[in-house]
Write a protein that holds these residues in place. Structure first.
Motif, short mmCIF file in Angstrom:
data_model
loop_
_atom_site.label_atom_id
_atom_site.label_comp_id
_atom_site.label_asym_id
_atom_site.label_seq_id
_atom_site.Cartn_x
_atom_site.Cartn_y
_atom_site.Cartn_z
N LYS A 1 0.82 -1.21 0.00
CA LYS A 1 0.00 0.00 0.00
C LYS A 1 0.86 1.26 0.00
CE LYS A 1 -3.48 -2.24 2.82
NZ LYS A 1 -3.66 -2.43 4.27
N THR A 2 2.03 1.16 0.58
CA THR A 2 2.86 2.37 0.71
C THR A 2 4.10 2.29 -0.16
OG1 THR A 2 3.93 1.34 2.59
CG2 THR A 2 2.13 2.83 3.06
N ILE A 3 3.97 1.58 -1.26
CA ILE A 3 5.16 1.32 -2.09
C ILE A 3 5.81 2.61 -2.59
CG2 ILE A 3 3.78 1.04 -4.19
CD1 ILE A 3 5.78 -1.21 -4.96
N ASP A 4 5.01 3.67 -2.80
CA ASP A 4 5.60 4.87 -3.38
C ASP A 4 6.29 5.75 -2.34
OD1 ASP A 4 3.16 5.08 -2.28
OD2 ASP A 4 2.37 6.57 -3.69
N VAL A 5 5.92 5.62 -1.05
CA VAL A 5 6.57 6.46 -0.04
C VAL A 5 7.53 5.68 0.85
CG1 VAL A 5 5.00 8.40 0.12
CG2 VAL A 5 4.44 6.24 1.30
N ALA A 6 7.28 4.40 1.05
CA ALA A 6 8.13 3.64 1.98
C ALA A 6 8.41 2.27 1.39
CB ALA A 6 7.45 3.51 3.34
N ILE A 7 9.35 2.24 0.46
CA ILE A 7 9.63 1.01 -0.28
C ILE A 7 10.12 -0.11 0.63
CG2 ILE A 7 11.97 1.80 -0.83
CD1 ILE A 7 9.86 -0.19 -3.26
N TRP A 8 10.80 0.28 1.75
CA TRP A 8 11.38 -0.74 2.64
C TRP A 8 10.31 -1.62 3.27
CZ3 TRP A 8 11.30 4.49 3.75
CH2 TRP A 8 10.52 4.89 4.85
N LEU A 9 9.10 -1.10 3.42
CA LEU A 9 8.04 -1.90 4.01
C LEU A 9 7.68 -3.10 3.14
CD1 LEU A 9 5.57 0.67 5.55
CD2 LEU A 9 7.14 -0.89 6.69
N LEU A 10 7.87 -2.92 1.85
CA LEU A 10 7.62 -4.04 0.94
C LEU A 10 8.87 -4.88 0.76
CD1 LEU A 10 5.69 -5.41 -1.02
CD2 LEU A 10 6.47 -3.84 -2.79
N MET A 11 10.01 -4.17 0.73
CA MET A 11 11.25 -4.83 0.32
C MET A 11 11.70 -5.91 1.30
SD MET A 11 14.53 -2.71 -0.90
CE MET A 11 15.21 -2.49 0.72
N PHE A 12 11.81 -5.55 2.59
CA PHE A 12 12.41 -6.50 3.52
C PHE A 12 11.60 -7.80 3.68
CE2 PHE A 12 14.67 -2.62 4.76
CZ PHE A 12 15.97 -3.09 4.61
N PRO A 13 10.30 -7.70 3.92
CA PRO A 13 9.55 -8.97 4.03
C PRO A 13 9.58 -9.77 2.73
CG PRO A 13 8.19 -7.11 4.71
CD PRO A 13 9.45 -6.53 4.17
N SER A 14 9.53 -9.06 1.58
CA SER A 14 9.52 -9.78 0.30
C SER A 14 10.82 -10.55 0.10
CB SER A 14 9.35 -8.84 -0.88
OG SER A 14 8.41 -7.88 -0.60
N VAL A 15 11.95 -9.87 0.43
CA VAL A 15 13.24 -10.54 0.25
C VAL A 15 13.25 -11.84 1.05
CG1 VAL A 15 15.68 -10.41 0.85
CG2 VAL A 15 14.59 -8.52 -0.35
N PHE A 16 12.79 -11.77 2.29
CA PHE A 16 12.79 -12.98 3.12
C PHE A 16 11.86 -14.05 2.55
CE2 PHE A 16 15.06 -10.51 6.15
CZ PHE A 16 15.74 -11.45 6.91
N LEU A 17 10.66 -13.62 2.16
CA LEU A 17 9.70 -14.60 1.65
C LEU A 17 10.22 -15.25 0.37
CD1 LEU A 17 6.88 -15.88 1.87
CD2 LEU A 17 6.04 -14.07 0.37
N VAL A 18 10.68 -14.40 -0.55
CA VAL A 18 11.14 -14.93 -1.83
C VAL A 18 12.34 -15.85 -1.62
CG1 VAL A 18 12.20 -14.30 -4.03
CG2 VAL A 18 10.22 -13.04 -3.20
N ALA A 19 13.28 -15.41 -0.76
CA ALA A 19 14.46 -16.24 -0.52
C ALA A 19 14.03 -17.60 0.03
CB ALA A 19 15.39 -15.54 0.46
N THR A 20 13.10 -17.59 0.96
CA THR A 20 12.65 -18.85 1.54
C THR A 20 12.01 -19.74 0.49
OG1 THR A 20 12.21 -17.64 3.56
CG2 THR A 20 11.29 -19.84 3.40
N LEU A 21 11.14 -19.17 -0.32
CA LEU A 21 10.47 -19.96 -1.34
C LEU A 21 11.48 -20.55 -2.32
CD1 LEU A 21 7.28 -17.86 -2.19
CD2 LEU A 21 7.63 -19.56 -0.42
N PHE A 22 12.44 -19.72 -2.74
CA PHE A 22 13.48 -20.20 -3.65
C PHE A 22 14.21 -21.38 -3.03
CE2 PHE A 22 13.71 -16.35 -6.45
CZ PHE A 22 13.72 -17.06 -7.62
#
Lengths: 327, 310
Positions: free
Chosen positions: B271-292
């Protein structure tokens, strides 16, 4: 001397239903074993020979109730084997064991060979201590010619011949009365075949076993058998002492089989007449009327299509043939 | 020379024969493990996954804030003051409520990975037992057990979740139960199929001819031989469960705040991708890394366990 009958089969039938049809009368039936009478005496080796698909293996399994016979009687030491309950049967299986055709496929790849060999002991004598089981496994491996220090290896680390020795050790560790060998050497190299056959023969003498030896290789059967039964399409053709059957064969089918055995001596082989049988084994779905062999028999008469063969000959050697001139 | 050698050889042979000290064999599992170790992608994945697991286990205790604690210093302007920084103690930044993202990511990872493992565990235990019994016994038992699976499989999944949530209220254990209820269906089918093919192998008949009971045949001879496929299948299933939990949470049917999971964090971050990219970035990195990691490990396991099928 009266010989003790260990296992006898009377009019044994194993029929398989093939395909499904709403009407029971339209269902096709394969008669894999069709009316076999057989006595197995204690201490003898009975060879059963026949072409591929003639029902040898099914007969072997039916004798041990690994395949449920459709009809007929089985007497084990005078008791009705077919009347045994599941539990009794499982408990009595220690008295009759089986050696299988494909040595590597008959061993669980996830178990070490000592676990494979110990399985009958664990099943039938669960009270045994670990050391005792190990001691008996080592003794058995020694008997079948395997190095005991190899016991923790896995089947895929052994050759076919060694695996078959493991299979034999597994069958013999409970000191059974009867061992049925279903083509025990047909998957092995020729050089190994002789070793395994001799091993079986030696162990038979040593442990007082009774062997049923199934083979399509006549030389194997000749080498080891006391009596021989020749089968064709689920039926017996000729039964008798091995020297009678091999040297004075009377049934046309036996004669043809014997003439087809390759001879190693070229001088003898050159002057030999090979009696070729025309055609293939008829479909067991639709066997010929009368005598099942008549479609390929060189001596068939019109009579053979109308009348089922009758047993003739004496106890030591009898044949099943309709043709009165042969019988 | 030759003669003495012969005697020596004979002695050596005798010694070897008398040596009852057993040589260790090399089981199929050991073979597979050796092949797996040679698979670089799979081994790296194992290391990364272990690292992530260590992170989520000790992460919440080394974080400067707890996952539901509001840092009033940053609430005034969370997108400016709540940026990731080492000095403020918010290593991954904060969300718009001033909650520490590092703590929340670690906390959420615990739940996501737990859901994945729990789902796989339930699936493996129930699915393997169900499938192997059904496949080995066959006949009427087999048909009945398979029909039960088909009935369960045909119940609409989302409908069940919504029904459960309305009946029992929103509860984390509900997710475990629901995932557990459906996760084993697929694996039970696979195991049944494999059991069918193993059942026809000669060593099963050999066991039968020895007089081994059916239960023992299944336990000693069938299960160890289906286990390889089960391992591959379940490791490839774990990402599915993690995704599924994320999906439920995204819909608001899963975990409720202040508890969290990677799925929720990503949904909020989006929801806040345009103002606070880190809110999306950090959890995604962890999730994607785990799935990979799970996918690579599953692939590696498959290659290691049936080398013939490559």
């Amino acid at each position: 001397m009266l010989k003790e009958v260990l296992l006898s089969a009377r009019d044994l039938n194993v029929h398989y239903r093939v395909g499904k049809h709403l009407l029971p009368s339209r269902r096709k039936i394969v008669k894999a074993v069709n009316g076999i009478d057989l006595d197995i005496y204690r201490g003898e080796t009975l060879g059963i020979v026949g072409e591929s698909g003639c029902g040898k293996s099914t007969l072997a399994r039916a004798l041990l109730r690994l395949v449920e016979p459709t009809d007929g009687d089985l007497l084990w030491k005078g008791e009705n084997l077919r009347g045994f309950s599941k539990l009794t049967l499982a408990r009595r299986r220690r008295e009759f064991q089986m050696v299988f055709q494909d040595p590597t496929a008959s061993l669980n790849p996830r178990l070490t060979v000592s676990e494979c060999i110990a399985e009958p002991l664990l099943t039938h004598e669960p009270q045994l201590k670990r050391q005792e089981v190990e001691r008996r496994v080592i003794a058995m491996m020694d008997k079948v010619g395997l190095l005991a220090n190899q016991r923790n290896r896995y089947p895929h680390e052994f050759s076919g011949g060694q695996c078959q020795r493991v299979g034999i050790a597994r069958a013999l560790i409970l000191n059974p009365d009867l061992v049925v060998c279903d083509e025990p050497v047909s998957a092995l190299d020729v050089s190994i075949q002789a070793q395994v056959i001799n091993l079986l023969n030696d162990l038979k003498q040593e442990m007082g076993l009774t062997l049923v030896m199934i083979a399509h290789d006549l030389s194997v059967v000749r080498h080891i058998s006391d009596r021989v039964m020749v089968m064709y399409l689920g039926k017996p053709m000729e039964v008798g002492r091995y020297d009678h059957v091999f040297d004075q064969a009377r049934h046309p089918y036996t004669k043809a089989l014997l003439s087809a055995v390759p001879i190693a001596n070229p001088r003898l082989a050159r002057n030999r007449q090979i009696q070729l049988l025309p055609g293939d084994l008829p479909s067991p779905l639709n066997p010929p009327t009368g005598c099942v062999f008549r479609t390929r028999c060189p001596e068939a008469t019109d009579q053979c299509g109308r009348q089922s063969p009758t047993k003739s000959g004496n106890e030591q050697h009898h044949i099943f043939c309709t043709n009165t001139q042969i019988a | 020379m030759l003669v003495t050698n012969k005697i020596n050889t004979q002695q050596l042979a005798d010694q070897l024969a008398d040596n009852v000290e057993a040589v260790a064999g090399r089981s199929l599992w050991q073979d597979a493990w050796a092949r797996f170790r040679k698979n670089r992608a799979a081994m790296i994945s194992v290391c990364v996954l272990l690292f992530i697991i260590v992170c989520i286990v000790i992460g919440p205790s080394i974080a400067s804030f707890s996952h539901d604690e509001i840092d009033w210093n940053v609430v005034a302007d969370p997108y400016e003051l709540g940026k990731p920084s080492l000095s403020s103690g918010h290593y991954f930044g904060t969300d718009d409520l001033g909650q520490d993202l590092f703590a929340r990511t670690m906390k959420g990872g615990r739940l996501s990975i737990m859901v994945g493992f729990m789902g796989a565990l339930v699936a493996v235990v129930i699915g393997t037992l169900w499938g192997s019994i059904s496949g080995y016994v066959g006949g009427v038992v087999d048909s009945t057990m398979m029909r039960i699976i088909e009935v369960l499989d045909s119940v609409p999944f989302m409908f069940m979740v919504i029904l459960f949530v309305t009946l029992f209220g929103n509860n984390i254990y509900l997710i475990f139960i629901v995932i557990g209820m459906v996760s084993w269906l697929g694996i039970a089918r696979v195991v049944r199929g494999v059991t069918f093919s193993i059942k026809k192998r000669e060593f099963i008949e050999a066991a039968h001819s020895i007089g081994v009971s059916k239960i023992t045949i299944v336990r000693r001879h069938v299960l160890p031989n289906v286990l390889g496929i089960v391992m591959v299948y379940s490791s490839l299933m774990v990402p599915g469960f993690i995704m599924f939990e994320s999906f439920l949470s995204f819909l608001g049917l899963g975990v409720q705040p202040p508890d969290t999971s990677w799925g929720i964090l990503i949904a909020e971050g989006a929801k806040t991708i345009d103002v606070a990219i880190w809110l999306l970035m950090f959890p995604s990195v962890f999730l994607v890394a785990t799935l990979f990691c799970f996918n690579f490990i599953g692939d590696g396991l498959r290659d290691a366990l049936d080398p013939k099928d490559r």
